[in-house]
Scaffold this motif. Structure first.
Motif, PDB file in Angstrom:
ATOM      1  N   ALA A 297      89.023 -39.754  96.031  1.00 17.77           N
ATOM      2  CA  ALA A 297      89.182 -39.605  97.473  1.00 17.77           C
ATOM      3  C   ALA A 297      88.048 -40.282  98.240  1.00 17.77           C
ATOM      4  N   VAL A 298      86.883 -40.442  97.599  1.00 17.19           N
ATOM      5  CA  VAL A 298      85.778 -41.092  98.288  1.00 17.19           C
ATOM      6  C   VAL A 298      85.499 -42.469  97.686  1.00 17.19           C
ATOM      7  N   GLY A 299      86.464 -43.000  96.970  1.00 17.58           N
ATOM      8  CA  GLY A 299      86.340 -44.363  96.466  1.00 17.58           C
ATOM      9  C   GLY A 299      85.304 -44.538  95.385  1.00 17.58           C
ATOM     10  N   LEU A 300      85.014 -43.469  94.670  1.00 12.07           N
ATOM     11  CA  LEU A 300      84.023 -43.540  93.608  1.00 12.07           C
ATOM     12  C   LEU A 300      84.744 -43.838  92.298  1.00 12.07           C
ATOM     13  N   SER A 301      84.157 -44.717  91.489  1.00 15.83           N
ATOM     14  CA  SER A 301      84.859 -45.129  90.267  1.00 15.83           C
ATOM     15  C   SER A 301      84.638 -44.139  89.146  1.00 15.83           C
ATOM     16  N   ASP A 302      85.384 -43.068  89.152  1.00 13.37           N
ATOM     17  CA  ASP A 302      85.328 -42.164  88.011  1.00 13.37           C
ATOM     18  C   ASP A 302      86.470 -42.521  87.080  1.00 13.37           C
ATOM     19  N   VAL A 303      86.636 -41.743  86.018  1.00 16.53           N
ATOM     20  CA  VAL A 303      87.618 -42.135  85.007  1.00 16.53           C
ATOM     21  C   VAL A 303      89.032 -42.114  85.593  1.00 16.53           C
ATOM     22  N   VAL A 304      89.294 -41.198  86.514  1.00 14.22           N
ATOM     23  CA  VAL A 304      90.635 -41.127  87.091  1.00 14.22           C
ATOM     24  C   VAL A 304      90.900 -42.328  88.003  1.00 14.22           C
ATOM     25  N   GLN A 305      89.920 -42.652  88.828  1.00 13.71           N
ATOM     26  CA  GLN A 305      90.114 -43.786  89.736  1.00 13.71           C
ATOM     27  C   GLN A 305      90.243 -45.076  88.956  1.00 13.71           C
ATOM     28  N   VAL A 306      89.374 -45.278  87.962  1.00 12.11           N
ATOM     29  CA  VAL A 306      89.438 -46.502  87.172  1.00 12.11           C
ATOM     30  C   VAL A 306      90.768 -46.564  86.428  1.00 12.11           C
ATOM     31  N   GLY A 307      91.153 -45.427  85.830  1.00 17.65           N
ATOM     32  CA  GLY A 307      92.419 -45.393  85.102  1.00 17.65           C
ATOM     33  C   GLY A 307      93.585 -45.705  86.011  1.00 17.65           C
ATOM     34  N   GLN A 308      93.532 -45.126  87.197  1.00 16.82           N
ATOM     35  CA  GLN A 308      94.616 -45.346  88.156  1.00 16.82           C
ATOM     36  C   GLN A 308      94.713 -46.819  88.527  1.00 16.82           C
ATOM     37  N   SER A 309      93.559 -47.460  88.802  1.00 11.81           N
ATOM     38  CA  SER A 309      93.684 -48.851  89.234  1.00 11.81           C
ATOM     39  C   SER A 309      94.035 -49.759  88.053  1.00 11.81           C
ATOM     40  N   LEU A 310      93.583 -49.413  86.845  1.00  8.36           N
ATOM     41  CA  LEU A 310      94.007 -50.206  85.680  1.00  8.36           C
ATOM     42  C   LEU A 310      95.512 -50.054  85.473  1.00  8.36           C
ATOM     43  N   ALA A 311      95.997 -48.826  85.556  1.00 12.38           N
ATOM     44  CA  ALA A 311      97.421 -48.583  85.300  1.00 12.38           C
ATOM     45  C   ALA A 311      98.287 -49.224  86.378  1.00 12.38           C
ATOM     46  N   ASN A 312      97.760 -49.279  87.598  1.00 11.80           N
ATOM     47  CA  ASN A 312      98.514 -49.956  88.640  1.00 11.80           C
ATOM     48  C   ASN A 312      98.696 -51.426  88.324  1.00 11.80           C
ATOM     49  N   LYS A 313      97.723 -51.986  87.611  1.00 12.22           N
ATOM     50  CA  LYS A 313      97.833 -53.400  87.285  1.00 12.22           C
ATOM     51  C   LYS A 313      98.725 -53.649  86.075  1.00 12.22           C
ATOM     52  N   ASN A 314      98.566 -52.832  85.028  1.00 17.16           N
ATOM     53  CA  ASN A 314      99.297 -53.171  83.802  1.00 17.16           C
ATOM     54  C   ASN A 314     100.346 -52.132  83.412  1.00 17.16           C
ATOM     55  N   ASN A 315     100.530 -51.115  84.256  1.00 15.87           N
ATOM     56  CA  ASN A 315     101.568 -50.110  84.011  1.00 15.87           C
ATOM     57  C   ASN A 315     101.395 -49.326  82.722  1.00 15.87           C
TER      58      ASN A 315
ATOM     59  N   LEU B 108      86.663 -47.813  81.660  1.00 15.65           N
ATOM     60  CA  LEU B 108      86.979 -46.386  81.568  1.00 15.65           C
ATOM     61  C   LEU B 108      85.767 -45.592  81.109  1.00 15.65           C
ATOM     62  N   TRP B 109      85.037 -46.162  80.162  1.00 13.06           N
ATOM     63  CA  TRP B 109      83.846 -45.480  79.656  1.00 13.06           C
ATOM     64  C   TRP B 109      82.838 -45.303  80.770  1.00 13.06           C
ATOM     65  N   SER B 110      82.663 -46.366  81.562  1.00  9.96           N
ATOM     66  CA  SER B 110      81.742 -46.272  82.689  1.00  9.96           C
ATOM     67  C   SER B 110      82.184 -45.168  83.653  1.00  9.96           C
ATOM     68  N   GLY B 111      83.502 -45.085  83.880  1.00 10.56           N
ATOM     69  CA  GLY B 111      84.018 -44.020  84.735  1.00 10.56           C
ATOM     70  C   GLY B 111      83.704 -42.648  84.166  1.00 10.56           C
ATOM     71  N   MET B 112      83.862 -42.512  82.839  1.00 11.10           N
ATOM     72  CA  MET B 112      83.585 -41.216  82.204  1.00 11.10           C
ATOM     73  C   MET B 112      82.127 -40.827  82.394  1.00 11.10           C
ATOM     74  N   VAL B 113      81.233 -41.797  82.231  1.00 12.34           N
ATOM     75  CA  VAL B 113      79.813 -41.487  82.384  1.00 12.34           C
ATOM     76  C   VAL B 113      79.552 -41.015  83.807  1.00 12.34           C
ATOM     77  N   THR B 114      80.200 -41.660  84.792  1.00 11.39           N
ATOM     78  CA  THR B 114      80.043 -41.213  86.174  1.00 11.39           C
ATOM     79  C   THR B 114      80.483 -39.764  86.322  1.00 11.39           C
ATOM     80  N   ASN B 115      81.642 -39.441  85.740  1.00 12.47           N
ATOM     81  CA  ASN B 115      82.118 -38.049  85.790  1.00 12.47           C
ATOM     82  C   ASN B 115      81.088 -37.093  85.207  1.00 12.47           C
TER      83      ASN B 115
END
Lengths: 512, 392, 611
Positions: free
Chosen positions: A458-476, A90-97
């Motif tokens: 939308a462009v498959g870039l790992s920002d905090v939202v995308q990372v959060g979304q895929s983490l949450a999809n795994k562990n709810n 998530l931190w890495s995603g934030m830095v990307t943002n």
């Protein structure tokens, strides 16, 4: 309207007598507010217990422990593409943002300024072109633009080692853009400390030079002095910066000292601060109600305000001691960590070079990809950035045009009368004044661009939202993820508002 | 002064009592309230319940029904009462389920939805297709938004145990593979370890993402992984060259290669043995064995009919024929179907309207170049894994 | 007046840097004009050169993008229906045409009865036509254009250029003559009809051999409806103009406003959705309840609005509120059962009763208040009945609309609901009551600090978690709620700006008149505040419209998803994302641009900022 009923007037003759409780405006007002507050808090509380129950029924206990667990995902880009923990991901995603936001803000300001000025140009073609730019881009949804850019950018051409436009320095291909990278080397922080000292010296030199000018007339040499001092210091300190390496030791001591504070002490300090704030507020409040004749009669409103100040302080204390004791230890630990990080930046063995740079490379092997040496913007990040920059620039252009038009025409004429050229008038008279007008809406656009970096998904870039979304999809753990998103974006928004407000305050016309 | 103070204190006390009452009330009534609301609504409005919540955007018109009935019994009853089957599909998966220009949904997943509708309702067209993204599909099953999910979903241990749903018999044995360019030196026998340094693209929120990330970790190779919600964008970027390798289920790769490989370029699917097992099949809500039986045996019926070589054309002959298993299955004799709560001719309807497994396979997966022979999807007599328990 | 709305003159007027071309100045000699506007100095000429190169390059690039070899525009042409209404069944399509006809008719009526008469000077028309023709010619000459399209572009370009220049030359003083709105409307209608009948679009077959009856010269499935639609648009306008003198304008205007507020809901739930009414129940339950509420509630309200009613009125209102609340509490604990809509009606009645003293007055005012109540009851009960009956439509996915329609529907509802919510929050934020103020401020600033996409994710994936067991909300409803709550914060900020611009004197004057706080707010402050905030609100509406594209990311089958995913997944059009995206951009652009133009002329008309 003439027959409108006036309830108060009927009881006006009995002014001395207070109305009964259920007709007392002061009480009713507060009653309504408190009912509303209780309803809102109650609803939120009900919903959240429901959520926690539902989650626990599904075998998920919402919390933050999982942030330290393994991430099991790989990020498309960012500071750490194979993070070892979910929190790190998530931190890495934030830095990307943040990176995207900063670059986006800079580029869209430049582009917006250019288009805004072209929009005001005497040249019919420039004017028209700018107008087309604005009207086209701001009326197409930014998400559509980003997706379009992705489709367009991916068809630029294959990546080869000698690809241009400036072979070896700037490479553009369907894999993205890569240019030379300048980065902070070991000696940077030591150099920065020394430059700070030079800055202080400069400040005093400038002050005395300006004072001299005010005393004796003539032109001030402050500008030249600044350049000279800072330039010479930059060069000299470049080589001698290791001399301040000893700073590591005191910083380490501060870190140790901070980390040594026992938790109860920290809790006590924070509680005292909360209580102190409440008492201070009440004291100031009472002072404000004090008239020369003594304390004014306090209304119900005033009592309620004071009671609420007390309750707020009490709540803070309860939170600190009972509900979230971890807050205090978190403050202790993170404070200690902060000083530790600072201490690690210094040391006797540090290299002498504050800054370093590398040219972009293309990796050898089966696939042509950009090597790690250059500063690389992948095509996906580029699509997002182009979309954001062009979209936002179309708004910024309009803001700047509006700002410049709002500067009175007399100012332009006065500048012309003083013999300033058109460009001088623009730089020295119009833009500075327009800047004051455009700053608040510009801040809004900066906020928008920061928030819109969330479209990276939308462009498959790992920002905090995308990372959060895929983490949450795994562990709810949607609740925690959402809380992290909120905190991150609120922090960004507050920071930007703070900066804009500060600049605004500095710029404000000082009126008598 | 004291009188007003007293009054204020009284007010505070009343307020705190109110707050306390609210909070204690919430605990006690968490579950009771919804049941009673439902019940009270059922009591006075028979058709669909005058629930206020359905008015928000108008699409939840029959969700009230779903909830009410699902609490009572099996999904089977709900579907029969509603007269249509809500079937979750991808809507954007070539050969499995995609939306055509007239709004109809085509593909083998869509055909299995129709087969279940034919079995339960006698009409293969009584299906409401609900297009779902990968991320939201299982929530839709767990919440009862769809009766059946046919969205090329991989059957895994965690999904089966964890999220409130069960899996039916596999309708397509898939496996994750990778696709690269022959010009990058790949061939059908290339190994995954050869993709070191590649930009790998795949779709988000699926097992493929996890598989490739884990495999890269195991093999110790370095890849850049980009994930997209939509596989079209993945393929677009592969064609453009922004992605060096794309990876997903082998069936999708074959389809993409057949349709989208540009002239003068050679795409290669590797490794020969897929890097993962992806059994795709129906998914339905947990602990509803009546409904599970209906779905499972609809799938089995198509497989058994295939074993006997009975298709759309000769189903009438088979009904009058001399293979007892086939006759029983088609409802000619016995009460196998009625015991399940289905009409006796349920599977007759399935075969006559939708055909057998082979027919559905050929109609949908054949055109994109997928073949049964020699793959895991061949019948068990031919060395494949497609196998049905006996109907008796 | 009309000339002020003229785009060109707006630019120059606002620009203030090219004062030599006023809207009233006659057309200049082109050479002289170019000298003044393009080559007035060396720097200027250089700039012109640079911009010629840049614009030419961009146009070249863009034409290349549109006509790329790999682009198959059939993907869009064949799927037009999918793009706009997703999988709405073809055999029921008459409902879509009916709805569109209603909307177009309402547009015409609105234009006629609200005297919306945008007109364009002949000079402007000529310049626009020749500009369009010239651009078209340049596109036709560019090598990127494929040969088939080249001829079309050249012909169209020549025609427009000739018509434009011809008009400018033939008409004396073209800047003083105007093309009237009826003429423009008629031209628009005729061109659409001509386009529908003359341009062959689309393909006639697709994957499984089924035939889609679109395109070709003779096929009537779209041509006849479009002709009828245009006939409605133009016919209703002229009819309305003709009968306008005979009708009272005010009630018609009220009716039109009501239609724009409630009409789309009617079209969506009662026309497009095709509800099956259980008439037995409608007659025995729904209508009696509605009449009962209308009559009894009306009587109570008529009494309550009596001036100087005093304490007893408030007691009755509070008692009503008590009953309403008790009904919900009873539902909560299961004490007694009741139709949900009666509970809602009780609550609304109680709110009307509480507000009654504010609207107290003469007989006409009281009758109007009762009329409002009856209208609310009728509309509400009718819609609830329509919404709650099952649908007979055989539609693939439960959200019975998709594509562009769902984007429009989401936009309409979000604006409709977030507007009153935003107004309430703006009032709360500017109120003197600290808890209300703090709650509103916290909410508004919180929402404004986070991106829409996180809100949508929250609602689409988490809302079911927050609901009690057994309750469920469809994905689209969840998205709508999330988007509304998001949008309300922005609306509130815009209205707050307006509220702050209301002068102190207005408050003092209201107090002097003896108005109550609510009367002051409703009759004095809000109207003024709203008028000031209209431009910002329209800007907000445009942003909301554009951001409906974000529901794509949370998986809704909106315009963008159909174009970018659904079509690109059809075997015939695999990977045709670019054409879909270009088409989507064009449609969004047309709508957003028209809205911004309309808001600009509205601004001029209202004189905001000039008072």
């Amino acid at each position: 309207m003439a027959t409108a009923q006036v309830p108060q007037s009927s009881s006006a003759h009995a002014a001395q007598q207070r109305p009964p409780l259920w007709r007392d405006a002061g009480v009713l007002k507060w009653f309504a507010q408190i009912v509303a507050l209780v309803l809102v808090v109650g609803t939120l509380w009900f919903l959240s217990t429901e959520a926690v129950d539902n989650l626990e029924a599904g075998g998920i206990s919402p919390g933050t422990e999982w942030l330290n667990g393994p991430a099991n995902i790989q990020l498309s880009e960012g500071i750490d593409t194979v993070p070892n923990s979910a929190g790190r991901a998530l931190w890495s995603g934030m830095v990307t943002n943040l990176r995207l936001a900063v670059i986006g803000i800079i580029l869209s300001t430049i582009l917006g300024l250019a288009v805004g000025l072209a929009r005001l140009s005497n040249n019919w073609l420039a004017n028209k072109a700018a107008s087309i730019f604005i009207e086209t881009l701001r009326n197409i949804p930014v998400l559509v633009q980003i997706l379009l850019w992705l489709t367009i950018l991916t068809s630029i051409g294959a990546l080869t080692p000698d690809r241009g436009p400036i072979s070896g320095w700037l490479i553009i291909s369907q894999k993205g853009v890569s240019g030379p990278r300048i980065f902070l080397a070991d000696g940077f922080y030591q150099w920065a400390v020394l430059m700070g000292l030079a800055g202080v010296v400069t400040y005093f030199v400038r002050k005395s030079l300006n004072a001299k000018r005010d005393r004796e007339g003539g032109t001030s040499q402050a500008g030249k002095a600044t350049v000279a001092i800072m330039g010479v210091s930059a060069v000299v300190f470049w080589f001698i910066n290791p001399i301040v390496g000893f700073l590591g030791t005191p910083l380490q001591a501060i870190s140790d000292g901070w980390g040594g504070i026992p938790q109860p002490v920290m809790q006590a300090i924070l509680s005292a601060l909360a209580a102190g704030a409440a008492v201070n507020w009440i004291r100031r409040f009472l002072n404000s109600r004090r008239t020369p004749a003594g304390l004014a009669k306090l209304t119900d409103d005033d009592y309620f305000r004071m009671i609420f100040a007390g309750i707020a302080a009490l709540l803070a204390v309860i939170v600190l001691w009972r509900w979230w004791p971890g807050l205090s230890s978190w403050i202790i630990n993170s404070g200690s960590d902060f000083w530790q990080v600072a201490a690690d930046k210094f040391g006797d063995g540090r290299g002498a070079r504050p800054l370093d740079g590398m040219k972009p490379t293309v990796s050898e092997g089966r696939f042509a990809n950009y090597g790690p040496t250059g500063w690389t913007l992948t095509v996906f990040a580029a699509a997002l950035l182009f979309g954001l920059v062009f979209y936002t620039a179309s708004f910024i252009a309009e803001i700047i045009r509006g700002g410049i038009l709002a500067v009175a025409k007399g100012q332009t004429e006065a500048a012309a009368a003083l013999g300033l050229s058109r460009s001088q008038a623009l730089r020295k008279v119009i833009l500075p004044q327009a800047f004051r007008i455009v700053m608040p809406p510009l801040g809004n656009q900066y906020l928008n661009i920061t928030k819109n970096t969330s479209l990276a998904i939308a462009v498959g870039l790992s920002d905090v939202v995308q990372v959060g979304q895929s983490l949450a999809n795994k562990n709810n753990q949607f609740l925690t993820v959402f809380a992290i998103w909120m905190l991150f974006y609120l922090a960004c928004s507050l920071t930007i508002s703070l900066i804009v407000n500060t600049i605004n305050a500095r710029l404000a016309i000082v009126e008598r | 002064m004291t009188a007003t103070l007293k009054r204020r204190l009284a007010l505070l006390a009343v307020l705190s009592l109110f707050a306390a009452a609210c909070s204690s009330g919430d605990d006690a009534t968490d579950n009771a309230d919804t049941d009673s609301t439902e019940a009270s609504d059922d009591g006075d409005s028979g058709d669909s319940g005058d629930d206020g919540d359905s008015g928000d955007s108008g699409d939840s018109d029959d969700s009230g029904d779903t909830v009410d009935l699902a609490q009572g019994g099996s999904v089977l009853e709900t579907v029969k009462a509603r007269g249509t089957l809500n079937c979750g599909v991808s809507g954007a998966a070539v050969a499995f389920s995609f939306t055509q220009a007239d709004g109809s949904v085509t593909g083998i997943d869509a055909d299995y939805c129709r087969a279940v509708a034919a079995a339960v309702l006698g009409d293969a067209n009584a299906v409401n297709f609900v297009a779902l993204t990968a991320a939201e599909r299982f929530t839709a099953v767990a919440a009862g938004d769809v009766d059946l999910l046919m969205r090329n979903s991989t059957w895994t241990q965690s999904r089966d145990t964890d999220v409130g749903m069960d899996f039916g018999p596999t309708t397509y044995y898939d496996g994750q593979q990778l696709m690269g360019r022959a010009s990058d030196g790949f061939s059908g026998s290339s190994a995954v370890s050869e993709i070191d340094g590649a930009v790998v693209c795949t779709n988000a929120g699926t097992t493929t993402e996890t598989n490739i990330a884990e495999l890269a970790g195991t093999l110790g190779i370095n890849i850049t992984l980009n994930t997209f919600e939509d596989f079209n964008i993945v393929t677009e970027n592969f064609i453009a060259g922004s992605c060096d390798i794309i990876t997903t289920d082998g069936s999708a790769l074959v389809g993409r290669k057949a349709e989208q490989q540009p002239e003068g370029e050679e795409w290669v699917i590797f490794p020969a043995t897929p890097i993962s097992k992806e059994p795709l099949g129906p998914v339905y809500g947990q602990n509803d064995s009546i409904w599970a039986d209906v779905v499972n045996w609809t799938v089995y019926a198509t497989i058994i009919a295939d074993e006997y070589g009975v298709g759309k054309a000769d189903v009438d002959a088979a009904l009058a024929g001399d293979a007892p298993e086939m006759v029983r299955l088609l409802g000619g004799e016995g009460e196998l179907q009625t015991a399940m709560g289905l009409p006796a001719d349920a599977f007759y309807q399935v075969i006559s309207q939708m055909g057998n497994y082979s027919e559905m396979f050929e109609a949908n997966l054949g055109p994109v170049g997928l073949v049964r022979e020699g793959s895991a999807n061949a019948g068990w007599q031919d060395g494949g894994l497609i196998y049905a328990p006996p109907a008796r | 007046m009309a000339a002020i709305q003229d785009d060109l003159s707006m630019n120059l007027e606002a620009g203030g840097v090219a004062p030599d071309v006023r809207p009233d100045t006659p057309v200049k000699d082109p050479v002289q004009w170019m000298k003044e506007n393009l080559f007035s100095s060396v720097g200027n000429a250089l700039l012109t050169g640079v911009f010629v190169a840049v614009l030419g390059g961009l146009l070249w690039w863009f034409v290349g993008l549109v006509f790329k070899d790999s682009n198959d525009w059939d993907a869009v042409a064949t799927n037009i229906r999918l793009l706009f209404s997703f999988n709405y069944p073809a055999e029921q399509y008459i409902r879509v045409w009916f709805s569109l006809g209603m909307l177009l008719g309402a547009v015409s009526l609105t234009a006629a009865f609200f005297d919306i008469n945008p007109s364009m000077s002949v000079r402007k028309l000529g310049i626009n036509a020749s500009g369009l023709g010239a651009t078209s010619l340049i596109v036709g000459v560019l090598p990127a254009t494929p040969s088939g399209a080249r001829i079309v572009f050249l012909i169209i370009g020549a025609l427009f250029l000739a018509a434009g220049v011809g008009t400018l030359q033939a008409v004396d003083e073209p800047h003083k003559k105007f093309v009237s709105f009826p003429t423009m409307l008629l031209t628009f209608g005729l061109s659409v009809v001509a386009f529908a009948w003359l341009v062959p679009i689309g393909r006639n077959e697709f994957a499984n051999g089924a035939v889609i009856d679109e395109g070709g010269f003779a096929n009537p499935s779209t041509k006849i409806p479009w002709t009828i639609m245009m006939a409605i648009l133009v016919g209703v306008y002229f009819l309305a103009r003709a009968v306008k003198p005979m009708l009272p304008v005010k009630p018609v205007q009220t009716f039109l406003i009501t239609f724009w507020v409630a009409g789309p809901a009617f079209l969506i739930f009662l026309v497009l959705r095709d509800p099956t009414f259980d008439y037995d129940r409608v007659l025995k339950v729904d209508i009696p309840w509605a009449i009962g509420f209308a009559v009894v509630g009306g009587a109570i309200l008529y009494w309550l609005t009596k001036p100087m009613l005093g304490e007893i009125g408030r007691l009755v209102a509070v008692a009503l509120l008590g009953v309403a609340v008790l009904n919900w509490v009873a539902a909560f604990f299961g004490w007694w059962s009741m139709l949900q809509k009666t509970r809602v009606s009780f609550l609304v009645l109680a709110l009307f009763a509480l507000a009654a003293p504010t609207f107290a007055g003469e007989k006409s005012a009281r009758v109007r208040y009762v009329g409002a109540w009856v209208a609310v009851v009728a509309l509400g009960h009718w819609l609830i009945t329509g919404i709650n009956t099952t649908s007979t439509l055989d539609i693939a996915a439960p959200p019975f609309l998709g594509g562009f329609t769902i984007s429009l529907v989401i936009f309409y509802y979000v604006m409709l609901v977030s507007f009153p919510l935003g107004a309430i929050m703006a009032l709360a934020r500017t109120s003197t009551l600290p808890i209300f103020r703090v709650m509103a401020t916290v909410y508004i600033e919180f929402i404004r600090g986070i991106p829409l996409i996180t809100v949508l994710f929250f609602f689409s994936s988490m809302v079911s978690l927050f609901l009690p067991n057994g309750m469920d909300l469809s994905e689209l409803a969840a998205i709508f709620i999330g988007y509304t709550l998001f949008s309300a914060a922005y609306v509130a900020e815009n209205i707050r700006g307006g509220l702050q611009s209301v002068r102190r004197g207005q408050f003092e004057a209201s107090d002097a008149l003896g108005l109550t706080t609510s009367q002051r707010t409703i009759f004095v402050v809000l109207p003024q505040a709203l008028r000031v905030s209209i431009p910002n609100l329209v800007g907000q509406a445009i942003a909301t419209f554009k951001e409906t594209s974000l529901i794509f990311i949370v998986g809704a089958f909106d315009f963008l998803r159909v174009a970018n995913v659904s079509i690109a997944s059809q075997p015939d059009y695999l990977g045709q994302n670019l054409v879909g995206l270009l088409f989507v951009s064009a449609v969004y652009w047309v709508f957003a641009y028209s809205m911004s133009r309309a808001s600009r002329s509205l601004e001029t008309k209202l004189g905001v900022g000039s008072r």
